[in-house]
Design an enzyme around this catalytic site. Structure first.
Site, PDB file in Angstrom:
ATOM      1  N   ASN A  10       0.865  -1.181   0.000  1.00  0.00           N
ATOM      2  CA  ASN A  10       0.000   0.000   0.000  1.00  0.00           C
ATOM      3  C   ASN A  10       0.905   1.235   0.000  1.00  0.00           C
ATOM      4  O   ASN A  10       1.459   1.596   1.034  1.00  0.00           O
ATOM      5  CB  ASN A  10      -0.895  -0.021   1.252  1.00  0.00           C
ATOM      6  CG  ASN A  10      -1.658   1.284   1.433  1.00  0.00           C
ATOM      7  OD1 ASN A  10      -1.802   2.065   0.486  1.00  0.00           O
ATOM      8  ND2 ASN A  10      -2.151   1.522   2.646  1.00  0.00           N
ATOM      9  N   HIS A 102      -9.639   1.159   4.565  1.00  0.00           N
ATOM     10  CA  HIS A 102      -8.366   1.396   5.256  1.00  0.00           C
ATOM     11  C   HIS A 102      -8.593   2.441   6.355  1.00  0.00           C
ATOM     12  O   HIS A 102      -9.347   3.395   6.163  1.00  0.00           O
ATOM     13  CB  HIS A 102      -7.311   1.874   4.251  1.00  0.00           C
ATOM     14  CG  HIS A 102      -5.945   1.925   4.857  1.00  0.00           C
ATOM     15  ND1 HIS A 102      -5.544   2.953   5.670  1.00  0.00           N
ATOM     16  CD2 HIS A 102      -4.901   1.064   4.793  1.00  0.00           C
ATOM     17  CE1 HIS A 102      -4.303   2.717   6.081  1.00  0.00           C
ATOM     18  NE2 HIS A 102      -3.892   1.575   5.559  1.00  0.00           N
ATOM     19  N   GLU A 173      -5.594  -4.822  10.540  1.00  0.00           N
ATOM     20  CA  GLU A 173      -4.617  -3.764  10.788  1.00  0.00           C
ATOM     21  C   GLU A 173      -4.998  -3.006  12.062  1.00  0.00           C
ATOM     22  O   GLU A 173      -5.794  -2.052  11.999  1.00  0.00           O
ATOM     23  CB  GLU A 173      -4.580  -2.763   9.627  1.00  0.00           C
ATOM     24  CG  GLU A 173      -4.107  -3.327   8.323  1.00  0.00           C
ATOM     25  CD  GLU A 173      -3.474  -2.243   7.449  1.00  0.00           C
ATOM     26  OE1 GLU A 173      -2.317  -2.415   7.058  1.00  0.00           O
ATOM     27  OE2 GLU A 173      -4.133  -1.224   7.185  1.00  0.00           O
ATOM     28  N   GLY A 179       1.669   2.728  10.836  1.00  0.00           N
ATOM     29  CA  GLY A 179       2.521   3.928  10.853  1.00  0.00           C
ATOM     30  C   GLY A 179       3.243   4.087  12.185  1.00  0.00           C
ATOM     31  O   GLY A 179       3.686   5.175  12.541  1.00  0.00           O
TER      32      GLY A 179
HETATM   33  P1  PGA Z   1       2.636   0.778   7.653  1.00  0.00           P
HETATM   34  O1  PGA Z   1       1.187   0.946   7.022  1.00  0.00           O
HETATM   35  O2  PGA Z   1       3.186  -0.527   7.149  1.00  0.00           O
HETATM   36  O3  PGA Z   1       3.416   1.948   7.181  1.00  0.00           O
HETATM   37  O4  PGA Z   1       2.446   0.769   9.161  1.00  0.00           O
HETATM   38  C1  PGA Z   1       0.345  -0.155   6.824  1.00  0.00           C
HETATM   39  C2  PGA Z   1      -0.892   0.264   6.091  1.00  0.00           C
HETATM   40  O5  PGA Z   1      -1.304   1.421   6.209  1.00  0.00           O
HETATM   41  O6  PGA Z   1      -1.518  -0.530   5.367  1.00  0.00           O
END
Ligand code: PGA
Length: 263
Positions: A10, A102, A173, A179
């Site tokens: 992503n 998301h 998630e 993040g």
């Molecule tokens: P990240 O994001 O791997 O940067 O934590 C995951 C996502 O938003 O799908």
């Protein structure tokens, strides 16, 4: 033979130039074509999606090493919706996967579970696979986050047609791990995989639910990816930041492909 693992990149709103986008795609394709046990999907921002789609010539379809996904889609089929993109428009240019729900979209555009559910239904109606993102904001000692996750799954699938379950992927998630500095532990991920399978089987019945792949996302990188797959027992990963970091993503893909577990 074990099923192929699914790695979805992503890109979010990155990178900022065509040059960089083409570079990331080229390196990702180059690595992906050498993999045996892994399906690689990339979800670039809309303008860069065509770079991820297999070129077709009159004589033959060029072998593509990655599959193209979108980060979002609109609920409606077409019409006066300035700035939106329909599922059919995406599918018609060769997009095969679409993220829906998301956490960043739920936050930016205040998408409700019903919106997310309509988007998932629109995606499968247009022959794409919907990648439904779900996950709790915070954790608590009483396990209330389990209710949150269960309710979110149910509500985000409220208008999703059961006959399209073969075109559904769940990406768990936890928002606190997206993040962030660190991912969730593989043991805790494994618990959530079992829980999500149970929720799906309560909705759809065990036989149908067992076929839905469950991915983990949130601060995945080339260092933690193998343990999350092997110990977390997920079917794949949804990777944010590391998917636009070429050396890291290349390493992640190779590491994941080297895991050989019978499931
Ligand atoms: P990240 O994001 O791997 O940067 O934590 C995951 C996502 O938003 O799908």
């Amino acid at each position: 033979m074990s099923k192929k693992k699914i790695i979805i990149g992503n890109w979010k709103m990155n990178p900022q130039t065509v040059l960089e986008a083409k570079h990331i795609i080229a390196k990702t394709k180059n690595t992906a074509q050498k993999l045996e046990r892994t399906t690689v999907i990339v979800c670039p921002p809309f303008p860069f999606i065509p770079f991820a789609i297999a070129r077709q010539s009159a004589k033959r379809v060029k072998k593509n090493e990655v599959k193209a996904g979108a980060q979002n889609v609109f609920t409606e089929a077409g019409g006066a919706f300035t700035g939106e993109v329909s599922a059919h428009e995406l599918s018609d240019i060769g997009v095969e996967y679409c993220l829906v729900g998301h956490s960043e979209r739920r936050a930016i555009s205040a998408e409700t579970d019903l919106d997310v559910s309509k988007k998932a239904a629109a995606a499968v109606q247009a022959n794409m696979t919907a990648v439904l993102c779900i996950g709790e904001k915070t954790r608590d000692d009483l396990g209330e986050y389990l209710d949150v996750v269960r309710d979110e799954i149910k509500a985000s699938l409220q208008v999703f047609p059961k006959r399209a379950l073969g075109q559904l992927i769940i990406a768990y998630e936890p928002i606190w791990a997206v993040g962030a500095k660190a991912a969730m532990t593989p043991a805790a991920i494994h618990e959530m995989v079992i829980f999500i399978k149970k929720v799906l089987s309560d909705i759809y019945g065990q036989v149908s639910a067992v076929e839905v792949p469950i991915l983990y996302g949130g601060s995945v990188n080339f260092r933690n990816a193998a343990d999350i797959i092997a110990l977390g027992q997920v079917d794949g990963l949804l990777v944010g930041r590391e998917s636009v970091n070429v050396p890291g993503f290349v390493e992640l893909l190779k590491t994941v492909d080297a895991i050989n577990i019978e499931k």
